[in-house]
Each structure stands twice: as C-alpha cells, then as structure tokens.
Design a protein around this motif. Sequence first.
Motif, PDB file in Angstrom:
ATOM      1  N   ASP A   1     -21.206  -0.568 -13.431  1.00 52.95           N
ATOM      2  CA  ASP A   1     -21.937   0.370 -12.621  1.00 52.95           C
ATOM      3  C   ASP A   1     -21.137   1.657 -12.722  1.00 52.95           C
ATOM      4  O   ASP A   1     -19.656   1.498 -12.716  1.00 52.95           O
ATOM      5  CB  ASP A   1     -22.491  -0.138 -11.804  1.00 52.95           C
ATOM      6  N   PHE A   2     -21.354   2.925 -12.799  1.00 52.39           N
ATOM      7  CA  PHE A   2     -20.845   4.177 -12.692  1.00 52.39           C
ATOM      8  C   PHE A   2     -20.457   4.509 -10.969  1.00 52.39           C
ATOM      9  O   PHE A   2     -20.862   4.283  -9.448  1.00 52.39           O
ATOM     10  CB  PHE A   2     -21.917   4.933 -12.414  1.00 52.39           C
ATOM     11  N   SER A   3     -18.779   5.176 -11.172  1.00 54.59           N
ATOM     12  CA  SER A   3     -18.398   5.399 -10.124  1.00 54.59           C
ATOM     13  C   SER A   3     -17.273   5.588  -9.807  1.00 54.59           C
ATOM     14  O   SER A   3     -16.501   6.380 -11.207  1.00 54.59           O
ATOM     15  CB  SER A   3     -17.423   4.141  -9.142  1.00 54.59           C
ATOM     16  N   LEU A   4     -16.700   6.329  -8.717  1.00 51.84           N
ATOM     17  CA  LEU A   4     -15.967   7.912  -8.657  1.00 51.84           C
ATOM     18  C   LEU A   4     -14.539   6.761  -7.820  1.00 51.84           C
ATOM     19  O   LEU A   4     -14.947   6.522  -7.064  1.00 51.84           O
ATOM     20  CB  LEU A   4     -16.601   9.245  -8.051  1.00 51.84           C
ATOM     21  N   ASN A   5     -13.184   7.928  -8.094  1.00 47.81           N
ATOM     22  CA  ASN A   5     -11.759   7.358  -7.344  1.00 47.81           C
ATOM     23  C   ASN A   5     -12.380   7.959  -5.758  1.00 47.81           C
ATOM     24  O   ASN A   5     -11.817   7.154  -4.844  1.00 47.81           O
ATOM     25  CB  ASN A   5     -11.100   7.978  -8.117  1.00 47.81           C
TER      26      ASN A   5
ATOM     27  N   GLU B   1      -5.505  24.354  -4.086  1.00 54.25           N
ATOM     28  CA  GLU B   1      -5.144  22.821  -4.382  1.00 54.25           C
ATOM     29  C   GLU B   1      -5.583  22.155  -5.148  1.00 54.25           C
ATOM     30  O   GLU B   1      -7.427  22.991  -5.553  1.00 54.25           O
ATOM     31  CB  GLU B   1      -4.843  21.989  -3.227  1.00 54.25           C
ATOM     32  N   GLN B   2      -5.405  21.463  -6.405  1.00 54.56           N
ATOM     33  CA  GLN B   2      -6.134  20.791  -7.227  1.00 54.56           C
ATOM     34  C   GLN B   2      -6.645  19.197  -6.916  1.00 54.56           C
ATOM     35  O   GLN B   2      -5.542  18.513  -6.664  1.00 54.56           O
ATOM     36  CB  GLN B   2      -5.759  20.999  -8.471  1.00 54.56           C
ATOM     37  N   PHE B   3      -6.973  18.543  -7.624  1.00 53.43           N
ATOM     38  CA  PHE B   3      -7.239  17.267  -7.154  1.00 53.43           C
ATOM     39  C   PHE B   3      -8.509  17.122  -8.737  1.00 53.43           C
ATOM     40  O   PHE B   3      -9.301  17.456  -9.301  1.00 53.43           O
ATOM     41  CB  PHE B   3      -8.985  16.622  -6.008  1.00 53.43           C
ATOM     42  N   ASN B   4      -7.868  16.136  -9.225  1.00 57.88           N
ATOM     43  CA  ASN B   4      -8.396  15.193 -10.433  1.00 57.88           C
ATOM     44  C   ASN B   4      -9.995  14.399 -10.112  1.00 57.88           C
ATOM     45  O   ASN B   4      -9.432  12.876  -9.867  1.00 57.88           O
ATOM     46  CB  ASN B   4      -7.355  14.585 -11.393  1.00 57.88           C
ATOM     47  N   PHE B   5     -10.454  14.024 -10.298  1.00 56.97           N
ATOM     48  CA  PHE B   5     -11.879  12.418 -10.296  1.00 56.97           C
ATOM     49  C   PHE B   5     -11.251  11.986 -11.299  1.00 56.97           C
ATOM     50  O   PHE B   5     -10.951  12.688 -12.573  1.00 56.97           O
ATOM     51  CB  PHE B   5     -13.832  13.620  -9.855  1.00 56.97           C
ATOM     52  N   GLN B   6     -11.809  10.897 -11.053  1.00 59.95           N
ATOM     53  CA  GLN B   6     -11.582   9.686 -12.244  1.00 59.95           C
ATOM     54  C   GLN B   6     -12.920   8.631 -11.793  1.00 59.95           C
ATOM     55  O   GLN B   6     -12.801   8.695 -10.907  1.00 59.95           O
ATOM     56  CB  GLN B   6     -10.213   9.413 -12.293  1.00 59.95           C
ATOM     57  N   PHE B   7     -13.225   8.832 -12.739  1.00 60.33           N
ATOM     58  CA  PHE B   7     -14.690   7.678 -13.364  1.00 60.33           C
ATOM     59  C   PHE B   7     -14.242   6.470 -13.387  1.00 60.33           C
ATOM     60  O   PHE B   7     -13.408   6.146 -14.317  1.00 60.33           O
ATOM     61  CB  PHE B   7     -16.129   8.340 -13.557  1.00 60.33           C
ATOM     62  N   SER B   8     -15.066   5.048 -13.714  1.00 61.03           N
ATOM     63  CA  SER B   8     -15.541   4.401 -14.599  1.00 61.03           C
ATOM     64  C   SER B   8     -16.727   4.148 -14.638  1.00 61.03           C
ATOM     65  O   SER B   8     -17.158   3.770 -13.835  1.00 61.03           O
ATOM     66  CB  SER B   8     -14.604   3.016 -13.271  1.00 61.03           C
ATOM     67  N   GLY B   9     -17.249   2.834 -15.469  1.00 63.44           N
ATOM     68  CA  GLY B   9     -18.551   2.526 -15.655  1.00 63.44           C
ATOM     69  C   GLY B   9     -19.177   3.840 -16.208  1.00 63.44           C
ATOM     70  O   GLY B   9     -19.170   4.583 -16.416  1.00 63.44           O
ATOM     71  N   GLY B  10     -20.419   3.412 -16.275  1.00 67.04           N
ATOM     72  CA  GLY B  10     -21.377   3.930 -17.277  1.00 67.04           C
ATOM     73  C   GLY B  10     -21.156   4.313 -17.864  1.00 67.04           C
ATOM     74  O   GLY B  10     -21.336   3.471 -18.468  1.00 67.04           O
ATOM     75  N   THR B  11     -22.371   5.493 -18.571  1.00 65.41           N
ATOM     76  CA  THR B  11     -22.126   5.981 -19.679  1.00 65.41           C
ATOM     77  C   THR B  11     -21.484   7.132 -20.411  1.00 65.41           C
ATOM     78  O   THR B  11     -22.663   7.872 -19.988  1.00 65.41           O
ATOM     79  CB  THR B  11     -23.325   5.045 -20.900  1.00 65.41           C
ATOM     80  N   PRO B  12     -20.527   7.418 -20.845  1.00 65.45           N
ATOM     81  CA  PRO B  12     -20.297   8.846 -21.010  1.00 65.45           C
ATOM     82  C   PRO B  12     -20.759   9.128 -22.175  1.00 65.45           C
ATOM     83  O   PRO B  12     -22.024   8.971 -23.388  1.00 65.45           O
ATOM     84  CB  PRO B  12     -18.985   8.601 -21.887  1.00 65.45           C
ATOM     85  N   PRO B  13     -21.357  10.958 -22.144  1.00 63.72           N
ATOM     86  CA  PRO B  13     -19.957  11.505 -21.513  1.00 63.72           C
ATOM     87  C   PRO B  13     -20.448  11.424 -20.046  1.00 63.72           C
ATOM     88  O   PRO B  13     -22.054  11.999 -20.283  1.00 63.72           O
ATOM     89  CB  PRO B  13     -20.432  13.390 -22.911  1.00 63.72           C
TER      90      PRO B  13
END
Length: 145
Positions: free
Chosen positions: A105-109, A119-131
């Motif tokens: 399952d796809f999820s973001l941090n 300010e900056q923020f880096n999103f990270q994801f897990s799961g799913g199918t890249p790209p």
Amino acid sequence: MKTLMNVIALITIFFSFSCAKPEDLAEEILPVTIEPKLSNAKESSQISFSVGGGLGFYKYKIISGSANISEATGTLSDLHAGQVVVRVSDLIGNYDDAIVNVSRDFSLNTTRVYLSYGEQFNFQFSGGTPPVVFSRLSGDSSIDA
C-alpha cells in the motif's frame, strides 16, 4: 451433521459414476478453471475467486506466497507484498492455479505540512509502484515532482 451429509454426497457421487464407462466420464467432466487467472492487488485488498468445471467440492489453498484464503469460499485476504499462487482442486484431484501480484500500500510520511516562508520539507513514501510523481494541489508554493 455436516460431515455426515458430505459422506452421503461422496457415496452418491461414487455410485453414480461407478457404472459409467471411462470414455463417458472424461467427456462429461470439464477441466477445473479458476478466475481471475492473473490479478494485481494491494496488501489491504481482498480477492474472491470463481471456479468452474471439475467435480464439485472445491478446495482452495495457497501454493506459494504469504496470504490467507478461506478453504471453502476462496476469499483471499491478509496479503503480503510479492506473488501469491492460489490453487483450487476438485473432489477427484483436478486443479487449476491463479497468480496474484501483490504490491505494498502506498503511504507518505505525512499528509499535511505547515511551513514558514523559506522552509523546505522532504516527503518520503513507502509502498506503491514507482515511479512516483509529487504534485501540489493548492497553496502558493512549489514542489519538485
């Protein structure tokens, strides 16, 4: 009571086929088929299979991969990423297999971020199918897709 009914059904089937000629028996029983033969699913999903042909009293089991399946109904659940092979067999041992490709399952941090100007923020994801492509839905900011 259910076990007794199954035994009676097996005896009835045995006697009804015991008088048939082998060539007649082969023509009347179609091969067991499971549908869908190939499918894609997410870890959180469930899949129900349908079966045709064969000689009734279908039984489902997992041949490889990690998931749970109802032996009686063929509902696949609790899937884990990878490939799952499901086999259905009939009363006399005929079988057919189905393949399920399971992705995480796809999820973001995080789902919402509040930043001060600059300010900056880096999103990270897990799961799913890249790209994976990131996009901004609203606000006065930019994102590197």
